[in-house]
Design a protein around this motif. Sequence first.
Motif, PDB file in Angstrom:
ATOM      1  N   PRO A  58       0.809  -1.232   0.000  1.00 39.77           N
ATOM      2  CA  PRO A  58       0.000   0.000   0.000  1.00 39.77           C
ATOM      3  C   PRO A  58       0.831   1.265   0.000  1.00 39.77           C
ATOM      4  CG  PRO A  58      -0.924  -1.594   1.517  1.00 39.77           C
ATOM      5  CD  PRO A  58       0.401  -2.145   1.088  1.00 39.77           C
ATOM      6  N   SER A  59       2.007   1.241   0.648  1.00 42.79           N
ATOM      7  CA  SER A  59       2.843   2.447   0.662  1.00 42.79           C
ATOM      8  C   SER A  59       3.460   2.707  -0.705  1.00 42.79           C
ATOM      9  CB  SER A  59       3.942   2.321   1.730  1.00 42.79           C
ATOM     10  OG  SER A  59       4.904   1.357   1.355  1.00 42.79           O
ATOM     11  N   TRP A  60       3.421   1.705  -1.570  1.00 39.62           N
ATOM     12  CA  TRP A  60       3.881   1.867  -2.962  1.00 39.62           C
ATOM     13  C   TRP A  60       2.703   2.124  -3.894  1.00 39.62           C
ATOM     14  CZ3 TRP A  60       8.581  -1.450  -4.871  1.00 39.62           C
ATOM     15  CH2 TRP A  60       9.679  -1.192  -4.037  1.00 39.62           C
ATOM     16  N   GLY A  61       1.560   2.514  -3.320  1.00 39.59           N
ATOM     17  CA  GLY A  61       0.412   2.902  -4.130  1.00 39.59           C
ATOM     18  C   GLY A  61      -0.437   1.771  -4.641  1.00 39.59           C
ATOM     19  N   MET A  62      -0.309   0.576  -4.048  1.00 40.61           N
ATOM     20  CA  MET A  62      -1.029  -0.575  -4.567  1.00 40.61           C
ATOM     21  C   MET A  62      -2.410  -0.782  -3.957  1.00 40.61           C
ATOM     22  SD  MET A  62       0.713  -2.048  -6.997  1.00 40.61           S
ATOM     23  CE  MET A  62       0.750  -0.330  -7.506  1.00 40.61           C
ATOM     24  N   HIS A  63      -2.771   0.023  -2.962  1.00 37.06           N
ATOM     25  CA  HIS A  63      -4.113  -0.079  -2.395  1.00 37.06           C
ATOM     26  C   HIS A  63      -4.547   1.306  -1.946  1.00 37.06           C
ATOM     27  CE1 HIS A  63      -7.427  -2.532  -0.743  1.00 37.06           C
ATOM     28  NE2 HIS A  63      -7.521  -1.555   0.140  1.00 37.06           N
ATOM     29  N   ARG A  64      -5.483   1.870  -2.671  1.00 34.66           N
ATOM     30  CA  ARG A  64      -5.927   3.233  -2.384  1.00 34.66           C
ATOM     31  C   ARG A  64      -7.409   3.231  -2.081  1.00 34.66           C
ATOM     32  NH1 ARG A  64      -2.667   6.299  -7.324  1.00 34.66           N
ATOM     33  NH2 ARG A  64      -0.576   5.718  -6.596  1.00 34.66           N
ATOM     34  N   MET A  65      -7.733   3.676  -0.900  1.00 37.60           N
ATOM     35  CA  MET A  65      -9.131   3.725  -0.502  1.00 37.60           C
ATOM     36  C   MET A  65      -9.838   4.840  -1.264  1.00 37.60           C
ATOM     37  SD  MET A  65      -8.961   1.248   1.519  1.00 37.60           S
ATOM     38  CE  MET A  65     -10.621   1.251   2.197  1.00 37.60           C
ATOM     39  N   GLY A  66     -11.090   4.589  -1.617  1.00 39.31           N
ATOM     40  CA  GLY A  66     -11.882   5.604  -2.284  1.00 39.31           C
ATOM     41  C   GLY A  66     -11.626   5.713  -3.775  1.00 39.31           C
ATOM     42  N   GLY A  67     -11.037   4.684  -4.364  1.00 40.64           N
ATOM     43  CA  GLY A  67     -10.763   4.711  -5.795  1.00 40.64           C
ATOM     44  C   GLY A  67      -9.306   4.447  -6.091  1.00 40.64           C
ATOM     45  N   GLY A  68      -9.034   3.781  -7.201  1.00 43.32           N
ATOM     46  CA  GLY A  68      -7.664   3.461  -7.551  1.00 43.32           C
ATOM     47  C   GLY A  68      -7.382   1.980  -7.366  1.00 43.32           C
ATOM     48  N   PRO A  69      -6.099   1.595  -7.384  1.00 40.40           N
ATOM     49  CA  PRO A  69      -5.734   0.178  -7.281  1.00 40.40           C
ATOM     50  C   PRO A  69      -6.243  -0.444  -5.984  1.00 40.40           C
ATOM     51  CG  PRO A  69      -3.832   1.523  -7.878  1.00 40.40           C
ATOM     52  CD  PRO A  69      -4.914   2.471  -7.481  1.00 40.40           C
ATOM     53  N   LYS A  70      -6.585  -1.717  -6.068  1.00 43.36           N
ATOM     54  CA  LYS A  70      -7.023  -2.458  -4.895  1.00 43.36           C
ATOM     55  C   LYS A  70      -6.309  -3.814  -4.868  1.00 43.36           C
ATOM     56  CE  LYS A  70     -10.277   0.233  -3.114  1.00 43.36           C
ATOM     57  NZ  LYS A  70      -9.945   1.408  -3.931  1.00 43.36           N
ATOM     58  N   MET A  71      -5.854  -4.190  -3.688  1.00 44.39           N
ATOM     59  CA  MET A  71      -5.213  -5.483  -3.523  1.00 44.39           C
ATOM     60  C   MET A  71      -6.233  -6.559  -3.197  1.00 44.39           C
ATOM     61  SD  MET A  71      -1.839  -4.314  -1.383  1.00 44.39           S
ATOM     62  CE  MET A  71      -1.363  -6.004  -1.057  1.00 44.39           C
ATOM     63  N   LEU A  72      -5.866  -7.800  -3.513  1.00 50.06           N
ATOM     64  CA  LEU A  72      -6.684  -8.933  -3.121  1.00 50.06           C
ATOM     65  C   LEU A  72      -6.591  -9.140  -1.612  1.00 50.06           C
ATOM     66  CD1 LEU A  72      -5.727 -11.493  -5.914  1.00 50.06           C
ATOM     67  CD2 LEU A  72      -7.951 -10.385  -5.616  1.00 50.06           C
ATOM     68  N   GLU A  73      -7.497  -9.941  -1.085  1.00 45.68           N
ATOM     69  CA  GLU A  73      -7.444 -10.281   0.327  1.00 45.68           C
ATOM     70  C   GLU A  73      -6.176 -11.092   0.603  1.00 45.68           C
ATOM     71  OE1 GLU A  73     -11.108 -12.206   1.223  1.00 45.68           O
ATOM     72  OE2 GLU A  73     -12.314 -10.425   0.784  1.00 45.68           O
ATOM     73  N   PHE A  74      -5.702 -10.998   1.816  1.00 45.34           N
ATOM     74  CA  PHE A  74      -4.416 -11.589   2.177  1.00 45.34           C
ATOM     75  C   PHE A  74      -4.374 -13.095   1.929  1.00 45.34           C
ATOM     76  CE2 PHE A  74      -1.571 -13.540   5.353  1.00 45.34           C
ATOM     77  CZ  PHE A  74      -0.372 -12.987   4.929  1.00 45.34           C
ATOM     78  N   GLY A  75      -5.465 -13.795   2.217  1.00 46.50           N
ATOM     79  CA  GLY A  75      -5.464 -15.247   2.054  1.00 46.50           C
ATOM     80  C   GLY A  75      -5.159 -15.678   0.635  1.00 46.50           C
ATOM     81  N   GLU A  76      -5.728 -14.986  -0.343  1.00 44.42           N
ATOM     82  CA  GLU A  76      -5.489 -15.344  -1.745  1.00 44.42           C
ATOM     83  C   GLU A  76      -4.051 -15.038  -2.154  1.00 44.42           C
ATOM     84  OE1 GLU A  76      -7.552 -14.670  -6.149  1.00 44.42           O
ATOM     85  OE2 GLU A  76      -8.576 -14.023  -4.303  1.00 44.42           O
ATOM     86  N   PHE A  77      -3.545 -13.889  -1.699  1.00 45.63           N
ATOM     87  CA  PHE A  77      -2.142 -13.544  -1.971  1.00 45.63           C
ATOM     88  C   PHE A  77      -1.209 -14.578  -1.341  1.00 45.63           C
ATOM     89  CE2 PHE A  77       1.658 -11.216  -0.332  1.00 45.63           C
ATOM     90  CZ  PHE A  77       2.307 -11.073  -1.546  1.00 45.63           C
ATOM     91  N   HIS A  78      -1.480 -14.946  -0.112  1.00 49.82           N
ATOM     92  CA  HIS A  78      -0.668 -15.923   0.614  1.00 49.82           C
ATOM     93  C   HIS A  78      -0.603 -17.246  -0.146  1.00 49.82           C
ATOM     94  CE1 HIS A  78       0.139 -19.007   3.703  1.00 49.82           C
ATOM     95  NE2 HIS A  78       0.721 -18.050   4.422  1.00 49.82           N
ATOM     96  N   SER A  79      -1.748 -17.720  -0.629  1.00 48.69           N
ATOM     97  CA  SER A  79      -1.791 -18.999  -1.348  1.00 48.69           C
ATOM     98  C   SER A  79      -0.987 -18.945  -2.635  1.00 48.69           C
ATOM     99  CB  SER A  79      -3.242 -19.369  -1.661  1.00 48.69           C
ATOM    100  OG  SER A  79      -3.969 -19.584  -0.465  1.00 48.69           O
TER     101      SER A  79
END
Length: 230
Positions: A58-79
């Motif tokens: 998120p500090s590299w701009g990969m998850h922005r609240m209110g619009g913009g890039p969104k990351m997957l939930e942690f469980g899916e990333f972990h798998s």
Amino acid sequence: MPHFPGAPRSERPLLPRRAGALWEGPVPFGRNRESRTREAARAQDFERFVEYVYAVLPSWGMHRMGGGPKMLEFGEFHSSMMAVWPIALSLQEKTPTTLTESDWSRLGEVFCEIHCMSSRTSLVGNSKVMTHLLPKLIPPVDREYTLNFLFRSGQITNGIEREWNKLREILEGFFYPVARSPLFQSKAEEWLSHTEQFKWDTSPLKIVDNLVIGLSKIEHPKLATQQSKK
């Protein structure tokens, strides 16, 4: 318990306290987060790495609240990371000059199997994960600086294989040739030996990335102004 902003309640237990704590206060803890992520990768500590890198993105701009890039939930990333972890470890000591075609194939497999973004575009997010996991081989790629600098366009054609081919083109056509330059290598050695002064120069390829960012801001002063307001 501290948790990743926006994570559904069911996913919060999957993100342990130490990773959640890394998210608190992006400005004062930014360097701490990234250095711990690299340390976990070098130590081949899977759980610690995936927790930390998930908190760093998120500090590299990969998850922005209110619009913009969104990351997957942690469980899916972990798998997804668990599936490619053994392959990535086999590439950790490789360098641009020692990559074989078989290594390129394995590198592409790692890229294509990482799932960190909820959008159809993977190039930016996956390259940033791999920057922490394989810093000798992969720099971070973004639209604003990397793609605009190299192609005069930040557009990305979606499709995981297309995006991997684009990353390989960027590596073979720009980052690796620059990193192999004797002049660059002499400067990079100097900068890497003075980390207190050049704190963002964490690897030769990250130095190339930093030079691209710096040159882009010189050529387009508005970029520097926009970044200073973030």
